[in-house]
Write a protein that holds these residues in place. Structure first.
Motif, mmCIF file in Angstrom:
data_model
loop_
_atom_site.group_PDB
_atom_site.id
_atom_site.type_symbol
_atom_site.label_atom_id
_atom_site.label_comp_id
_atom_site.label_asym_id
_atom_site.label_seq_id
_atom_site.Cartn_x
_atom_site.Cartn_y
_atom_site.Cartn_z
ATOM 1 N N VAL A 45 -2.881 -3.084 -2.203
ATOM 2 C CA VAL A 45 -2.993 -1.970 -1.447
ATOM 3 C C VAL A 45 -2.311 -0.729 -2.129
ATOM 4 O O VAL A 45 -2.989 0.319 -2.204
ATOM 5 C CB VAL A 45 -2.681 -2.081 -0.080
ATOM 6 C CG1 VAL A 45 -2.593 -0.811 0.812
ATOM 7 C CG2 VAL A 45 -3.403 -3.145 0.537
ATOM 8 N N GLN A 46 -1.166 -0.813 -2.392
ATOM 9 C CA GLN A 46 -0.418 0.097 -2.957
ATOM 10 C C GLN A 46 -1.176 0.998 -4.053
ATOM 11 O O GLN A 46 -1.254 1.807 -4.449
ATOM 12 C CB GLN A 46 1.074 -0.149 -3.117
ATOM 13 C CG GLN A 46 2.180 0.871 -3.345
ATOM 14 C CD GLN A 46 3.311 0.312 -3.753
ATOM 15 O OE1 GLN A 46 3.740 -0.790 -3.189
ATOM 16 N NE2 GLN A 46 4.367 1.259 -3.973
ATOM 17 N N GLU A 47 -1.562 -0.088 -4.907
ATOM 18 C CA GLU A 47 -2.207 0.398 -6.211
ATOM 19 C C GLU A 47 -3.276 0.977 -6.032
ATOM 20 O O GLU A 47 -3.387 2.075 -6.906
ATOM 21 C CB GLU A 47 -2.584 -1.025 -7.146
ATOM 22 C CG GLU A 47 -1.453 -1.592 -7.746
ATOM 23 C CD GLU A 47 -1.705 -2.863 -8.632
ATOM 24 O OE1 GLU A 47 -2.968 -3.217 -8.621
ATOM 25 O OE2 GLU A 47 -0.859 -3.608 -8.949
ATOM 26 N N ARG A 48 -4.195 0.786 -4.964
ATOM 27 C CA ARG A 48 -5.237 1.493 -4.688
ATOM 28 C C ARG A 48 -4.935 2.772 -4.421
ATOM 29 O O ARG A 48 -5.513 3.801 -4.797
ATOM 30 C CB ARG A 48 -6.221 0.622 -3.475
ATOM 31 C CG ARG A 48 -7.404 1.178 -3.182
ATOM 32 C CD ARG A 48 -7.935 0.919 -2.031
ATOM 33 N NE ARG A 48 -7.168 1.854 -0.875
ATOM 34 C CZ ARG A 48 -6.836 1.539 0.312
ATOM 35 N NH1 ARG A 48 -7.164 0.193 0.644
ATOM 36 N NH2 ARG A 48 -6.151 2.027 1.070
ATOM 37 N N LYS A 49 -3.948 2.886 -3.520
ATOM 38 C CA LYS A 49 -3.555 4.246 -2.847
ATOM 39 C C LYS A 49 -2.940 5.040 -4.155
ATOM 40 O O LYS A 49 -3.391 6.399 -4.157
ATOM 41 C CB LYS A 49 -2.249 3.980 -1.979
ATOM 42 C CG LYS A 49 -2.714 3.428 -0.714
ATOM 43 C CD LYS A 49 -1.611 3.641 0.313
ATOM 44 C CE LYS A 49 -2.150 3.122 1.642
ATOM 45 N NZ LYS A 49 -1.227 3.608 2.934
ATOM 46 N N GLU A 50 -2.270 4.559 -5.001
ATOM 47 C CA GLU A 50 -1.986 5.255 -6.126
ATOM 48 C C GLU A 50 -2.907 5.594 -7.165
ATOM 49 O O GLU A 50 -3.101 6.854 -7.660
ATOM 50 C CB GLU A 50 -0.877 4.388 -7.003
ATOM 51 C CG GLU A 50 0.670 4.251 -6.636
ATOM 52 C CD GLU A 50 1.454 3.607 -7.469
ATOM 53 O OE1 GLU A 50 1.083 2.689 -8.309
ATOM 54 O OE2 GLU A 50 2.662 3.039 -6.735
ATOM 55 N N ARG A 51 -4.193 5.010 -7.127
ATOM 56 C CA ARG A 51 -5.336 5.515 -7.945
ATOM 57 C C ARG A 51 -5.953 6.605 -6.846
ATOM 58 O O ARG A 51 -6.185 7.532 -7.826
ATOM 59 C CB ARG A 51 -6.101 4.344 -8.000
ATOM 60 C CG ARG A 51 -6.021 3.412 -9.251
ATOM 61 C CD ARG A 51 -7.458 2.462 -9.338
ATOM 62 N NE ARG A 51 -8.106 2.138 -8.167
ATOM 63 C CZ ARG A 51 -7.693 0.914 -7.487
ATOM 64 N NH1 ARG A 51 -6.977 0.086 -8.282
ATOM 65 N NH2 ARG A 51 -8.250 0.357 -6.718
ATOM 66 N N GLU A 52 -5.857 6.140 -5.883
ATOM 67 C CA GLU A 52 -6.602 7.363 -5.095
ATOM 68 C C GLU A 52 -5.836 8.826 -5.280
ATOM 69 O O GLU A 52 -6.366 9.774 -5.404
ATOM 70 C CB GLU A 52 -6.866 6.968 -3.623
ATOM 71 C CG GLU A 52 -7.817 5.889 -3.379
ATOM 72 C CD GLU A 52 -7.847 5.289 -2.072
ATOM 73 O OE1 GLU A 52 -8.814 4.760 -1.752
ATOM 74 O OE2 GLU A 52 -6.994 6.044 -1.111
#
Lengths: 192, 192
Positions: A3-10
DNA sequence: GATTCGATCCTAGCAGTGCTAGACATGAGA
DNA sequence: TCTCATGTCTAGCACTGCTAGGATCGAATC
């Protein structure tokens, strides 16, 4: 953690969007038209979002400048590598430089006229800027001549190109004779 | 008629005051600090008075530029006339140019970086600007070399000086080696 | 599955900018 | 003395960069 990785990507994607949009807007209508409101509207977020990525407008200009430096270095290297002999390389370099300035006036301004909060000619100078200077140095070092430091020669040649670029674009030099100016500059400064 | 004459005198005096104050403020705190409010306060009039003399801030910058051009031309002529021989004159000119830019950064910006609404390199170019270019031409025409148009040579030399001046002042070139840069520039460009 | 709680985002606003409309005073000429 | 044009100022417009504080949404816990 995904989840956190996705947020960072976004988040990273949005940051790229901001820089790209600022650049696009600046090239279309000039840096004066790049206001935080207009920029926010174009990326479809509110103004404060910009400030969660950058300290202020200055840092956005700086980000565009770094992007531009990388491109400019690549353009100059591509131009010089396609030329035969030192003199031809210097010609190609000078034309590539002025060409980049003409085709990307807003990026050129971000790099060399506006304040993007970047350090130049220092130890903590960002890598893209160092690399752009290195691209100049690699080519111009060949024609500095005996007893002249390559770095100093590069600075002088660069300053001359910068003068031609800026004075021409601001209407202080007629653009028609740019080619003659480049020939004079290369012919006199470069030692082959 | 004497009443009207007195009024016109006072009006002209106030206009000079505006230009002088704008220049002073710009040299002290930079052009960003020259706002119509601050300027109005310093001359002890209200904002709209400024607009009865100038169309806007741009024209005020233009007025400072014209004043500066006259001074710069005088400084360059004084420097060259005190030197013996073409080469020494070119050195003196280059140093006088960079010296003026260093000592009067705000005026230099008004002349060559900001938009003062002036026409450059055209028929309707204001006399002070033409004269400043003529001061360059008078000196540099001597060392253009065979087969090179004095005007073209002057433009190129000027552009180089402009590049050194602006890149140095914006922190993009280290200021220590300015003297070496001038020597390289004069040594390679000027034909004696 | 309901509930906390923190991260994220937006609304609204501040102090400043260049510029201008319209009210007001002042002083020259009748 | 009165009239009226000239000159000046107050107040305000639409904009700028930037930020405080409230609302919302979703992830982690019970």
């Amino acid at each position: 953690m995904s989840v956190q990785e996705r947020k960072e990507r976004e988040r990273a994607g949005r940051e790229r969007l901001i820089v790209a949009t600022a650049r696009e807007l600046a090239e279309q209508q000039g840096w004066d038209a790049v206001t935080t409101r207009r920029l926010a509207e174009r990326i479809e977020y509110s103004q404060p979002v910009l400030y969660s990525h950058f300290r202020g407008k200055r840092e956005i200009i700086g980000a565009v400048a770094l992007q531009g430096a990388t491109e400019m270095a690549a353009a100059m290297r591509a131009a010089t590598s396609a030329a035969d002999g030192p003199r031809a390389r210097v010609y190609a370099l000078a034309r590539a430089y002025l060409d980049f300035a003409t085709r990307n006036p807003a990026v050129y301004d971000a790099l060399f006229q506006l304040d993007g909060g970047l350090a130049y000619a220092q130890e903590d100078t960002p890598e893209p800027l160092k690399d752009a200077f290195a691209a100049l140095l690699d080519c111009l070092g060949e024609v500095a001549g005996d007893g002249v430091a390559p770095g100093l020669f590069t600075e002088v040649f660069w300053a001359a190109l910068h003068g031609v670029a800026t004075l021409t674009r601001s209407g202080r030099l007629p653009p028609e004779e740019t080619e003659s100016r480049v020939e004079l500059l290369v012919g006199r400064l470069a030692v082959v």
